[in-house]
Write a protein that holds these residues in place. Structure first.
Motif, short mmCIF file in Angstrom:
data_model
loop_
_atom_site.label_atom_id
_atom_site.label_comp_id
_atom_site.label_asym_id
_atom_site.label_seq_id
_atom_site.Cartn_x
_atom_site.Cartn_y
_atom_site.Cartn_z
N ILE A 11 0.74 -1.30 0.04
CA ILE A 11 -0.17 0.08 0.01
C ILE A 11 0.83 1.38 0.25
O ILE A 11 0.51 2.31 -0.73
N TRP A 12 1.97 1.24 0.75
CA TRP A 12 2.82 2.27 0.91
C TRP A 12 3.37 2.79 -0.58
O TRP A 12 3.47 3.79 -1.19
N VAL A 13 4.12 1.71 -1.04
CA VAL A 13 4.48 1.77 -2.45
C VAL A 13 3.24 2.25 -3.47
O VAL A 13 3.64 3.26 -4.18
N GLY A 14 2.29 1.58 -3.41
CA GLY A 14 1.29 1.77 -4.34
C GLY A 14 0.67 3.45 -4.36
O GLY A 14 0.59 3.89 -5.24
N ALA A 15 0.64 3.87 -3.02
CA ALA A 15 0.09 5.21 -2.56
C ALA A 15 0.93 6.31 -3.16
O ALA A 15 0.85 7.19 -3.67
N HIS A 16 2.55 5.88 -2.97
CA HIS A 16 3.71 6.76 -3.57
C HIS A 16 3.71 6.85 -4.97
O HIS A 16 3.98 8.13 -5.47
N ILE A 17 3.48 5.52 -5.53
CA ILE A 17 4.01 5.85 -7.27
C ILE A 17 2.55 6.02 -7.93
O ILE A 17 2.74 6.17 -9.19
N PHE A 18 1.38 6.16 -7.41
CA PHE A 18 0.23 6.37 -8.09
C PHE A 18 0.38 7.54 -8.86
O PHE A 18 -0.02 7.57 -9.97
N LYS A 19 0.92 8.61 -8.33
CA LYS A 19 0.93 9.76 -9.05
C LYS A 19 1.91 9.69 -10.20
O LYS A 19 1.59 10.38 -11.37
N ARG A 20 3.15 8.89 -10.21
CA ARG A 20 3.96 8.65 -11.19
C ARG A 20 3.43 7.84 -12.31
O ARG A 20 3.67 7.92 -13.73
N VAL A 21 2.87 6.72 -11.93
CA VAL A 21 2.49 5.52 -12.96
C VAL A 21 0.98 6.04 -13.59
O VAL A 21 0.72 5.47 -14.50
N ALA A 22 0.13 6.71 -12.75
CA ALA A 22 -1.15 7.09 -13.41
C ALA A 22 -1.61 8.40 -13.20
O ALA A 22 -2.42 8.74 -12.22
N PRO A 23 -0.69 9.43 -13.83
CA PRO A 23 -1.02 10.91 -13.50
C PRO A 23 -2.21 11.44 -13.82
O PRO A 23 -2.69 12.46 -13.09
N GLU A 24 -2.83 10.85 -14.80
CA GLU A 24 -4.02 11.55 -15.14
C GLU A 24 -5.30 11.13 -14.33
O GLU A 24 -5.95 11.84 -13.84
N ARG A 26 -4.85 10.21 -11.06
CA ARG A 26 -4.68 11.15 -9.93
C ARG A 26 -4.83 12.58 -10.05
O ARG A 26 -5.52 13.16 -9.04
N ALA A 27 -4.54 13.26 -11.28
CA ALA A 27 -5.08 14.65 -11.22
C ALA A 27 -6.56 14.65 -11.01
O ALA A 27 -7.08 15.69 -10.84
N ALA A 28 -7.32 13.85 -11.85
CA ALA A 28 -8.87 13.82 -11.97
C ALA A 28 -9.47 13.73 -10.39
O ALA A 28 -10.35 14.22 -10.46
N MET A 29 -8.42 13.20 -9.42
CA MET A 29 -9.04 13.06 -8.05
C MET A 29 -8.90 14.54 -7.35
O MET A 29 -9.78 14.73 -6.44
N GLY A 30 -8.11 15.45 -8.09
CA GLY A 30 -7.96 16.76 -7.54
C GLY A 30 -7.48 16.80 -6.01
O GLY A 30 -6.82 15.82 -5.80
N ASP A 31 -7.85 17.81 -5.25
CA ASP A 31 -7.36 17.93 -3.85
C ASP A 31 -7.97 16.79 -3.15
O ASP A 31 -7.25 16.32 -1.95
N LYS A 32 -9.18 16.21 -3.48
CA LYS A 32 -9.58 15.03 -2.67
C LYS A 32 -8.79 13.75 -2.40
O LYS A 32 -8.48 13.07 -1.69
N GLY A 33 -7.83 13.92 -3.53
CA GLY A 33 -6.90 12.70 -3.84
C GLY A 33 -5.71 12.60 -2.91
O GLY A 33 -5.37 11.52 -2.34
N LYS A 34 -5.33 13.95 -2.57
CA LYS A 34 -4.41 14.09 -1.50
C LYS A 34 -4.99 13.35 -0.21
O LYS A 34 -4.03 12.74 0.43
N GLY A 35 -6.08 13.65 0.21
CA GLY A 35 -6.68 13.21 1.42
C GLY A 35 -6.60 11.50 1.42
O GLY A 35 -6.31 10.67 2.05
N VAL A 36 -7.17 10.85 0.04
CA VAL A 36 -6.95 9.52 -0.15
C VAL A 36 -5.73 8.94 0.08
O VAL A 36 -5.64 7.90 0.67
N VAL A 37 -4.57 9.57 -0.64
CA VAL A 37 -3.22 9.08 -0.51
C VAL A 37 -2.70 9.24 1.08
O VAL A 37 -2.08 8.28 1.39
N ALA A 38 -3.14 10.14 1.67
CA ALA A 38 -2.71 10.54 3.11
C ALA A 38 -3.40 9.35 3.96
O ALA A 38 -2.73 8.73 4.77
#
Length: 183
Positions: A11-24, A26-38
């Motif tokens: 989960i740690w690895v997936g949450a961190h690399i999500f933005k890099r491997v699926a940038p679109e 992650r961007a579609a999640m907006g600011d809410k995505g930061k909370g999900v990742v946190a």
């Protein structure tokens, strides 16, 4: 418990690399995505700590006692390098990925003194993640805008903070029953 440790690491690895491997995505999640990742990172830390603390000790190798000295020195270096990411002193901009470099140093230091399977999975997994993260960041952002260095007195403050953090982390280890200093 080993399953919890591995799940937490994944989960740690997936949450961190999500933005890099699926940038679109992650961007579609907006600011809410930061909370999900946190939340995912918080859960992953809990799983790793719980799993690591409860797993059966399975020795793989027996580190020599002198490695504790090397570990302690590397931990000081890791804390200092980690702090470079927040410094506004002369060292600012000397290293592109100070936090990830610090994780690599931290992981190697702990691999030197822990020869059990759970430690190899946890610290080896964190080392592999940090290496992968640097590769992904450098690929996505090949040009680095190096920040301008600041005042040297801020570097002195970094040394002081490093020493205070080292003492605090050592105290936490002692509180958990792990004596980090050779006797």
């Amino acid at each position: 418990m080993m399953g919890l440790l591995v799940l937490g690491l994944l989960i740690w690895v997936g949450a961190h690399i999500f933005k890099r491997v699926a940038p679109e995505q992650r961007a579609a999640m907006g600011d809410k995505g930061k909370g999900v990742v946190a939340v995912a990172l918080f859960i992953s830390l809990g799983l790793m700590i719980w799993g690591y603390g409860g797993v059966e000790f399975i020795p793989v190798w027996y580190p020599p006692a002198f490695m504790v000295h090397i570990n302690n020195l590397l931990m000081l270096v890791a804390l200092f390098v980690f702090g470079m990411s927040a410094t506004t002193g002369r060292l600012r901009g000397k290293m592109r990925h100070p936090q990830l470099t610090a994780v690599k140093i931290w992981a190697v230091a702990h691999l030197l003194v822990n020869g059990d399977l759970a430690s190899i999975i946890l610290f080896g997994g964190m080392l592999a993640w940090a290496v992968l993260e640097v590769i992904l960041i450098n690929k996505a952002e090949p040009v680095w805008d190096r920040p301008q260095p600041g005042e040297a007195k801020k570097d002195v403050l970094l040394v002081v903070i490093t020493l205070v953090m080292y003492a605090a982390i050592s105290a936490i280890h002692v509180g958990l029953g792990v004596w980090p200093f050779p006797g």
